[in-house]
Design a protein around this motif. Structure first.
Motif, PDB file in Angstrom:
ATOM      1  N   GLU A   1       0.850  -1.175  -0.199  1.00  0.00           N
ATOM      2  CA  GLU A   1      -0.045  -0.066   0.077  1.00  0.00           C
ATOM      3  C   GLU A   1       0.899   1.185  -0.099  1.00  0.00           C
ATOM      4  O   GLU A   1       1.952   1.484   0.726  1.00  0.00           O
ATOM      5  CB  GLU A   1      -1.030   0.151   1.408  1.00  0.00           C
ATOM      6  CG  GLU A   1      -1.943  -1.031   1.302  1.00  0.00           C
ATOM      7  CD  GLU A   1      -2.762  -1.215   2.582  1.00  0.00           C
ATOM      8  OE1 GLU A   1      -3.251   0.047   3.101  1.00  0.00           O
ATOM      9  OE2 GLU A   1      -3.225  -2.157   2.908  1.00  0.00           O
TER      10      GLU A   1
ATOM     11  N   HIS B   1      -5.913   2.617   4.411  1.00  0.00           N
ATOM     12  CA  HIS B   1      -5.352   1.069   4.888  1.00  0.00           C
ATOM     13  C   HIS B   1      -6.770   0.600   5.477  1.00  0.00           C
ATOM     14  O   HIS B   1      -7.088  -0.415   5.114  1.00  0.00           O
ATOM     15  CB  HIS B   1      -4.224   1.007   5.856  1.00  0.00           C
ATOM     16  CG  HIS B   1      -4.159  -0.381   6.479  1.00  0.00           C
ATOM     17  ND1 HIS B   1      -4.029  -1.592   5.620  1.00  0.00           N
ATOM     18  CD2 HIS B   1      -4.279  -0.744   7.818  1.00  0.00           C
ATOM     19  CE1 HIS B   1      -3.898  -2.534   6.783  1.00  0.00           C
ATOM     20  NE2 HIS B   1      -4.113  -2.104   7.785  1.00  0.00           N
TER      21      HIS B   1
ATOM     22  N   THR C   1      -9.192  -0.607   2.824  1.00  0.00           N
ATOM     23  CA  THR C   1      -8.947  -1.723   1.900  1.00  0.00           C
ATOM     24  C   THR C   1      -9.783  -3.148   1.936  1.00  0.00           C
ATOM     25  O   THR C   1     -10.375  -3.438   3.098  1.00  0.00           O
ATOM     26  CB  THR C   1      -7.363  -1.900   1.742  1.00  0.00           C
ATOM     27  OG1 THR C   1      -7.279  -2.634   2.935  1.00  0.00           O
ATOM     28  CG2 THR C   1      -6.515  -0.974   1.599  1.00  0.00           C
TER      29      THR C   1
END
Length: 94
Positions: free
Chosen positions: A32, A65, A68
């Motif tokens: 990421e 994050h 996701t």
């Protein structure tokens, strides 16, 4: 930079399943944007205790994050695997 420590305590009968689910987060998370460090640690004396040590470029990267698919998938499993909700500390280096 944002430092994160995330503590998870697996249910006694779900330790290996929890470990596998947490390990599945490592590879996609490390890819990421903004992820500087993402390491999973397991306690020697209490194998049900896991920690992620993380470093993110910014809060915005951490927020991304948390949105996701792989993290949302983990959250969907966590109630079944963990003894209590994950504890997360957001820290800054001094």
């Amino acid at each position: 930079m944002l430092h994160v420590i995330a503590k998870s305590i697996a249910k006694k009968d779900k330790i290996e399943e929890t470990k596998n689910a947490l390990e599945a987060l490592i590879e996609p998370t490390r890819k990421e944007n903004g992820c500087i460090q993402y390491d999973l640690l397991q306690d020697h004396s209490n194998p049900a205790l896991f920690f992620f040590t993380e470093i993110w470029e910014s809060n915005a990267h951490l927020d991304a994050h948390l949105a996701t698919d792989h993290f949302i998938n983990w959250k969907g499993k966590s109630d079944d695997l963990l003894d209590s909700p994950m504890e997360v500390s957001l820290l800054k280096k001094v």
